[in-house]
Design a protein around this motif. Structure first.
Motif, mmCIF file in Angstrom:
data_model
loop_
_atom_site.group_PDB
_atom_site.id
_atom_site.type_symbol
_atom_site.label_atom_id
_atom_site.label_comp_id
_atom_site.label_asym_id
_atom_site.label_seq_id
_atom_site.Cartn_x
_atom_site.Cartn_y
_atom_site.Cartn_z
ATOM 1 N N TYR A 73 -26.370 -27.901 -10.841
ATOM 2 C CA TYR A 73 -27.689 -28.166 -10.267
ATOM 3 C C TYR A 73 -27.589 -28.166 -8.747
ATOM 4 O O TYR A 73 -26.580 -28.596 -8.179
ATOM 5 C CB TYR A 73 -28.231 -29.522 -10.736
ATOM 6 C CG TYR A 73 -28.619 -29.561 -12.194
ATOM 7 C CD1 TYR A 73 -29.918 -29.259 -12.588
ATOM 8 C CD2 TYR A 73 -27.685 -29.884 -13.175
ATOM 9 C CE1 TYR A 73 -30.281 -29.286 -13.922
ATOM 10 C CE2 TYR A 73 -28.036 -29.916 -14.511
ATOM 11 C CZ TYR A 73 -29.339 -29.616 -14.876
ATOM 12 O OH TYR A 73 -29.684 -29.642 -16.198
ATOM 13 N N SER A 112 -33.458 -24.084 -15.216
ATOM 14 C CA SER A 112 -34.396 -25.217 -15.256
ATOM 15 C C SER A 112 -34.731 -25.753 -13.877
ATOM 16 O O SER A 112 -34.049 -25.458 -12.887
ATOM 17 C CB SER A 112 -33.815 -26.350 -16.108
ATOM 18 O OG SER A 112 -32.638 -26.870 -15.505
ATOM 19 N N ALA A 138 -29.855 -21.569 -20.223
ATOM 20 C CA ALA A 138 -31.114 -22.123 -19.729
ATOM 21 C C ALA A 138 -31.122 -22.185 -18.211
ATOM 22 O O ALA A 138 -30.103 -22.499 -17.578
ATOM 23 C CB ALA A 138 -31.350 -23.521 -20.305
ATOM 24 N N ARG A 171 -35.640 -29.678 -12.339
ATOM 25 C CA ARG A 171 -35.580 -31.094 -12.685
ATOM 26 C C ARG A 171 -36.193 -31.937 -11.573
ATOM 27 O O ARG A 171 -35.860 -31.758 -10.401
ATOM 28 C CB ARG A 171 -34.114 -31.507 -12.897
ATOM 29 C CG ARG A 171 -33.909 -32.940 -13.341
ATOM 30 C CD ARG A 171 -32.432 -33.198 -13.685
ATOM 31 N NE ARG A 171 -31.586 -33.109 -12.511
ATOM 32 C CZ ARG A 171 -30.249 -33.166 -12.556
ATOM 33 N NH1 ARG A 171 -29.615 -33.259 -13.721
ATOM 34 N NH2 ARG A 171 -29.539 -33.088 -11.445
ATOM 35 N N ALA A 176 -37.356 -26.049 -18.704
ATOM 36 C CA ALA A 176 -36.374 -24.967 -18.708
ATOM 37 C C ALA A 176 -36.899 -23.734 -19.425
ATOM 38 O O ALA A 176 -37.690 -23.823 -20.368
ATOM 39 C CB ALA A 176 -35.078 -25.429 -19.367
ATOM 40 N N GLU A 206 -37.433 -32.577 -16.930
ATOM 41 C CA GLU A 206 -36.852 -31.262 -16.710
ATOM 42 C C GLU A 206 -37.534 -30.219 -17.593
ATOM 43 O O GLU A 206 -37.757 -30.451 -18.777
ATOM 44 C CB GLU A 206 -35.352 -31.303 -17.014
ATOM 45 C CG GLU A 206 -34.601 -30.026 -16.699
ATOM 46 C CD GLU A 206 -33.096 -30.199 -16.801
ATOM 47 O OE1 GLU A 206 -32.382 -29.177 -16.769
ATOM 48 O OE2 GLU A 206 -32.628 -31.351 -16.905
#
Length: 208
Positions: free
Chosen positions: A178, A203, A201, A205, A41, A39
Motif C-alpha cells: 500500500y 484497491s 486486487a 483504502r 477493490a 476499502e
C-alpha cells in the motif's frame, strides 16, 4: 492447496520473515498502523475448477477496532464471467466474510496479527439450455500475518491462511503493498494464491 508439498512450501516461505523479525523484536511502541478503515477493490480471480477462466468484479471491506488490540472485519465480494467450455454458461460468484482479529507490535515498524473467520461463497451457474444451479460453500479459516512500514508512505503485508470447508482443508498465501497518496488515503495491490481460487486486487483504502 492441492497437496501437502505446496502447503509446506508456502508455510516455509512465509515463516522466514516471521523468524527474522521476531529475532529483532523490540520492547518499544510500534508503528501506529490503523485497523479502522473502509476499502474498495477491483478484483480478478482464476478458479481451478473453471479451467483458470478469469472472473472479474469488485470487493468491499471494512475493519473496525473494537479495543486497543482487537478488530472486527467484514467483506463482500462479487464477480462473474462468461465461460465457454463444452457449453456456454455464466458464473455469478458472491462471497461474504466475517472475522475477528488480534494484533500487537512486533517492533518499531512491524505489527503481527492473527484472525479467525467464517465466510460464505455462493456461485450461480446459468446455462444456455436452462440448466441453472447454485453451489454454496461455508468455510472457516485462521490467518497469521505481518504488516511492515517499508518507507514513510509505503506499507507491505504478508499472511498465511488455513481454510477448512466441506471439500477439505487448504493453505493460501497473500502478499500486498500500500502507498499513502493523501492523509488517511492509501492505494494498494495484493495477490492471494495457493487455494483453488487465485485473486489479484487493486484497491483504495480510507482510514477513519
Amino acid at each position: 492447496m492441492k497437496n501437502f508439498t505446496k502447503s509446506a512450501l508456502y508455510l516455509a516461505m512465509l515463516s522466514v520473515p516471521f523468524i527474522s523479525l521476531s529475532s529483532t523484536a523490540e520492547t518499544v511502541d510500534g508503528h501506529d498502523f490503523s485497523y479502522q478503515y473502509i476499502e474498495a477493490a477491483s478484483i480478478n480471480s482464476k478458479a481451478d475448477k473453471l479451467d483458470d477462466e478469469s472472473l472479474t468484479g469488485f470487493g468491499l471491506q471494512a475493519s473496525f477496532e473494537m479495543t486497543n488490540n482487537v478488530y472486527l472485519k467484514v467483506l463482500y465480494a462479487k464477480s462473474d464471467a462468461d465461460i465457454s467450455a463444452q457449453q456456454n454458461f455464466n458464473v455469478d460468484s458472491k462471497s461474504y466474510y466475517l472475522g475477528v482479529g488480534y494484533f500487537e507490535s512486533l517492533n518499531t515498524d512491524t505489527d503481527w496479527y492473527t484472525e479467525l473467520a467464517v465466510d460464505k461463497l455462493k456461485a450461480t451457474f446459468i446455462g444456455d439450455e436452462g440448466n441453472d444451479f447454485d453451489d454454496t460453500i461455508y468455510s472457516y479459516s485462521a490467518t497469521i500475518g505481518l504488516r511492515h512500514q517499508l518507507f514513510t508512505d509505503a506499507e507491505i503485508e504478508g499472511s498465511l491462511k488455513h481454510l477448512y470447508n466441506q471439500n477439505g482443508s487448504e493453505f493460501s498465501a497473500r502478499v500486498g503493498a500500500y502507498y499513502s497518496v493523501f492523509d488517511y488515503v492509501d492505494v494498494g495491490v495484493n495477490y492471494e494464491f495457493g487455494a483453488e481460487i487465485d485473486t489479484l486486487a487493486a484497491s483504495i483504502r480510507v482510514e477513519f
